[in-house]
Design a protein around this motif. Structure first.
Motif, PDB file in Angstrom:
ATOM      1  N   ARG A 293       4.213   4.613   0.242  1.00 56.28           N
ATOM      2  CA  ARG A 293       3.208   5.334   1.044  1.00 56.28           C
ATOM      3  C   ARG A 293       2.057   5.805   0.172  1.00 56.28           C
ATOM      4  O   ARG A 293       0.894   5.718   0.565  1.00 56.28           O
ATOM      5  CB  ARG A 293       3.843   6.520   1.759  1.00 56.28           C
ATOM      6  CG  ARG A 293       4.803   6.090   2.877  1.00 56.28           C
ATOM      7  CD  ARG A 293       5.535   7.265   3.411  1.00 56.28           C
ATOM      8  NE  ARG A 293       6.323   7.809   2.278  1.00 56.28           N
ATOM      9  CZ  ARG A 293       7.053   8.895   2.315  1.00 56.28           C
ATOM     10  NH1 ARG A 293       7.097   9.605   3.407  1.00 56.28           N
ATOM     11  NH2 ARG A 293       7.735   9.294   1.278  1.00 56.28           N
ATOM     12  N   LEU A 294       2.378   6.296  -1.026  1.00 60.96           N
ATOM     13  CA  LEU A 294       1.335   6.734  -1.955  1.00 60.96           C
ATOM     14  C   LEU A 294       0.458   5.553  -2.343  1.00 60.96           C
ATOM     15  O   LEU A 294      -0.770   5.668  -2.371  1.00 60.96           O
ATOM     16  CB  LEU A 294       1.970   7.362  -3.201  1.00 60.96           C
ATOM     17  CG  LEU A 294       1.001   7.795  -4.296  1.00 60.96           C
ATOM     18  CD1 LEU A 294       0.077   8.897  -3.783  1.00 60.96           C
ATOM     19  CD2 LEU A 294       1.764   8.268  -5.517  1.00 60.96           C
TER      20      LEU A 294
ATOM     21  N   TYR B  41      -0.048   0.352 -10.314  1.00 60.94           N
ATOM     22  CA  TYR B  41       0.652   1.443  -9.666  1.00 60.94           C
ATOM     23  C   TYR B  41       2.153   1.299  -9.883  1.00 60.94           C
ATOM     24  O   TYR B  41       2.675   0.200  -9.966  1.00 60.94           O
ATOM     25  CB  TYR B  41       0.393   1.424  -8.153  1.00 60.94           C
ATOM     26  CG  TYR B  41      -1.043   1.636  -7.798  1.00 60.94           C
ATOM     27  CD1 TYR B  41      -1.565   2.919  -7.715  1.00 60.94           C
ATOM     28  CD2 TYR B  41      -1.878   0.566  -7.555  1.00 60.94           C
ATOM     29  CE1 TYR B  41      -2.884   3.118  -7.384  1.00 60.94           C
ATOM     30  CE2 TYR B  41      -3.204   0.761  -7.231  1.00 60.94           C
ATOM     31  CZ  TYR B  41      -3.701   2.034  -7.146  1.00 60.94           C
ATOM     32  OH  TYR B  41      -4.995   2.236  -6.828  1.00 60.94           O
ATOM     33  N   ASP B  42       2.810   2.428  -9.903  1.00 60.92           N
ATOM     34  CA  ASP B  42       4.268   2.410  -9.889  1.00 60.92           C
ATOM     35  C   ASP B  42       4.688   2.209  -8.440  1.00 60.92           C
ATOM     36  O   ASP B  42       4.148   2.823  -7.536  1.00 60.92           O
ATOM     37  CB  ASP B  42       4.832   3.738 -10.408  1.00 60.92           C
ATOM     38  CG  ASP B  42       4.525   3.950 -11.867  1.00 60.92           C
ATOM     39  OD1 ASP B  42       4.417   2.933 -12.575  1.00 60.92           O
ATOM     40  OD2 ASP B  42       4.392   5.103 -12.300  1.00 60.92           O
ATOM     41  N   ALA B  43       5.664   1.359  -8.215  1.00 56.81           N
ATOM     42  CA  ALA B  43       6.094   1.049  -6.857  1.00 56.81           C
ATOM     43  C   ALA B  43       7.163   2.022  -6.383  1.00 56.81           C
ATOM     44  O   ALA B  43       7.992   1.690  -5.557  1.00 56.81           O
ATOM     45  CB  ALA B  43       6.605  -0.379  -6.802  1.00 56.81           C
TER      46      ALA B  43
ATOM     47  N   GLU C 110      -0.103   2.837  -0.599  1.00 55.12           N
ATOM     48  CA  GLU C 110      -0.938   2.481   0.553  1.00 55.12           C
ATOM     49  C   GLU C 110      -2.112   3.437   0.699  1.00 55.12           C
ATOM     50  O   GLU C 110      -3.238   3.018   0.978  1.00 55.12           O
ATOM     51  CB  GLU C 110      -0.098   2.473   1.828  1.00 55.12           C
ATOM     52  CG  GLU C 110       0.856   1.305   1.926  1.00 55.12           C
ATOM     53  CD  GLU C 110       1.761   1.402   3.140  1.00 55.12           C
ATOM     54  OE1 GLU C 110       1.472   2.224   4.042  1.00 55.12           O
ATOM     55  OE2 GLU C 110       2.754   0.659   3.182  1.00 55.12           O
ATOM     56  N   GLN C 111      -1.857   4.739   0.519  1.00 58.68           N
ATOM     57  CA  GLN C 111      -2.934   5.722   0.622  1.00 58.68           C
ATOM     58  C   GLN C 111      -3.999   5.461  -0.442  1.00 58.68           C
ATOM     59  O   GLN C 111      -5.199   5.526  -0.170  1.00 58.68           O
ATOM     60  CB  GLN C 111      -2.375   7.140   0.453  1.00 58.68           C
ATOM     61  CG  GLN C 111      -1.548   7.628   1.610  1.00 58.68           C
ATOM     62  CD  GLN C 111      -0.866   8.956   1.309  1.00 58.68           C
ATOM     63  OE1 GLN C 111      -0.868   9.427   0.178  1.00 58.68           O
ATOM     64  NE2 GLN C 111      -0.268   9.548   2.337  1.00 58.68           N
ATOM     65  N   GLN C 112      -3.562   5.161  -1.654  1.00 56.38           N
ATOM     66  CA  GLN C 112      -4.513   4.912  -2.737  1.00 56.38           C
ATOM     67  C   GLN C 112      -5.311   3.635  -2.478  1.00 56.38           C
ATOM     68  O   GLN C 112      -6.516   3.592  -2.712  1.00 56.38           O
ATOM     69  CB  GLN C 112      -3.781   4.843  -4.074  1.00 56.38           C
ATOM     70  CG  GLN C 112      -3.218   6.183  -4.491  1.00 56.38           C
ATOM     71  CD  GLN C 112      -2.229   6.077  -5.628  1.00 56.38           C
ATOM     72  OE1 GLN C 112      -1.626   5.029  -5.854  1.00 56.38           O
ATOM     73  NE2 GLN C 112      -2.043   7.163  -6.340  1.00 56.38           N
ATOM     74  N   GLU C 113      -4.637   2.599  -1.982  1.00 55.52           N
ATOM     75  CA  GLU C 113      -5.339   1.358  -1.672  1.00 55.52           C
ATOM     76  C   GLU C 113      -6.324   1.561  -0.523  1.00 55.52           C
ATOM     77  O   GLU C 113      -7.431   1.027  -0.543  1.00 55.52           O
ATOM     78  CB  GLU C 113      -4.339   0.254  -1.344  1.00 55.52           C
ATOM     79  CG  GLU C 113      -3.591  -0.234  -2.570  1.00 55.52           C
ATOM     80  CD  GLU C 113      -2.523  -1.261  -2.236  1.00 55.52           C
ATOM     81  OE1 GLU C 113      -2.280  -1.525  -1.035  1.00 55.52           O
ATOM     82  OE2 GLU C 113      -1.937  -1.798  -3.183  1.00 55.52           O
ATOM     83  N   ASP C 114      -5.923   2.342   0.489  1.00 58.63           N
ATOM     84  CA  ASP C 114      -6.833   2.642   1.602  1.00 58.63           C
ATOM     85  C   ASP C 114      -8.052   3.419   1.120  1.00 58.63           C
ATOM     86  O   ASP C 114      -9.180   3.142   1.530  1.00 58.63           O
ATOM     87  CB  ASP C 114      -6.109   3.431   2.697  1.00 58.63           C
ATOM     88  CG  ASP C 114      -5.091   2.589   3.455  1.00 58.63           C
ATOM     89  OD1 ASP C 114      -5.155   1.340   3.356  1.00 58.63           O
ATOM     90  OD2 ASP C 114      -4.231   3.184   4.132  1.00 58.63           O
ATOM     91  N   ALA C 115      -7.823   4.387   0.239  1.00 63.89           N
ATOM     92  CA  ALA C 115      -8.938   5.178  -0.299  1.00 63.89           C
ATOM     93  C   ALA C 115      -9.881   4.295  -1.107  1.00 63.89           C
ATOM     94  O   ALA C 115     -11.104   4.428  -1.015  1.00 63.89           O
ATOM     95  CB  ALA C 115      -8.402   6.319  -1.170  1.00 63.89           C
ATOM     96  N   ARG C 116      -9.318   3.379  -1.901  1.00 68.63           N
ATOM     97  CA  ARG C 116     -10.155   2.478  -2.694  1.00 68.63           C
ATOM     98  C   ARG C 116     -10.944   1.534  -1.780  1.00 68.63           C
ATOM     99  O   ARG C 116     -12.130   1.284  -1.985  1.00 68.63           O
ATOM    100  CB  ARG C 116      -9.290   1.696  -3.668  1.00 68.63           C
ATOM    101  CG  ARG C 116     -10.101   0.945  -4.693  1.00 68.63           C
ATOM    102  CD  ARG C 116      -9.287   0.322  -5.798  1.00 68.63           C
ATOM    103  NE  ARG C 116      -8.348  -0.648  -5.275  1.00 68.63           N
ATOM    104  CZ  ARG C 116      -7.032  -0.588  -5.418  1.00 68.63           C
ATOM    105  NH1 ARG C 116      -6.490   0.409  -6.078  1.00 68.63           N
ATOM    106  NH2 ARG C 116      -6.245  -1.510  -4.920  1.00 68.63           N
TER     107      ARG C 116
END
Length: 140
Positions: A96-97, A90-92, A99-105
């Motif tokens: 927030r984006l 991921y690009d840092a 975190e959302q992607q990690e939560d979804a995964r």
């Protein structure tokens, strides 16, 4: 985020095309080596100078370099296709984006684990209802 979408036009060369491309590069490098040997002979016969050593050294190094380059292939990082479940970088830029992607995964992983657990429980329940218990302890 890196895109995992791959279109047919962005796929890498076939193994045959890649091999042919690497062979072509190798042949050109060996041709340069031959030219360097010829230059070394011409320099030596014309000037009888130690400068003839330079093309000889370069000609001696070229086979090693050519083999390394040929074995490396012609694929770049953008040619590589990520297999399913591969780590996605991921690009840092926006935490927030990320975190959302990690939560979804993580949620997708938990859902898959729940599905597998339920499937195993259903298989066990089915076996307990209809299983053949005569083979469980062997025949006496």
């Amino acid at each position: 985020m890196k895109s995992t979408h791959t279109s047919i036009t962005t796929l890498p060369d076939s193994p045959e095309q890649d091999r042919a491309h690497r062979l072509s590069r190798y042949i050109w490098q060996m041709a340069v080596r031959v030219v360097l040997f010829i230059v070394a002979v011409l320099v030596w016969t014309t000037w009888h100078s130690w400068f003839a050593v330079i093309p000889i050294v370069l000609a001696a190094v070229i086979p090693w370099v050519a083999v390394v380059i040929a074995n490396a292939g012609s694929r770049t990082e953008s040619d590589m296709i990520s297999p399913a479940g591969a780590i996605v970088l991921y690009d840092a830029v926006d935490p927030r984006l990320r975190e959302q992607q990690e939560d979804a995964r993580a949620q997708a992983y938990r859902d898959e684990q729940d599905r597998l657990r339920e499937q195993a429980q259903n298989a066990q329940d089915e076996w307990q209802r209809n299983g053949d218990r005569s083979k469980m302890w062997g025949h006496r």
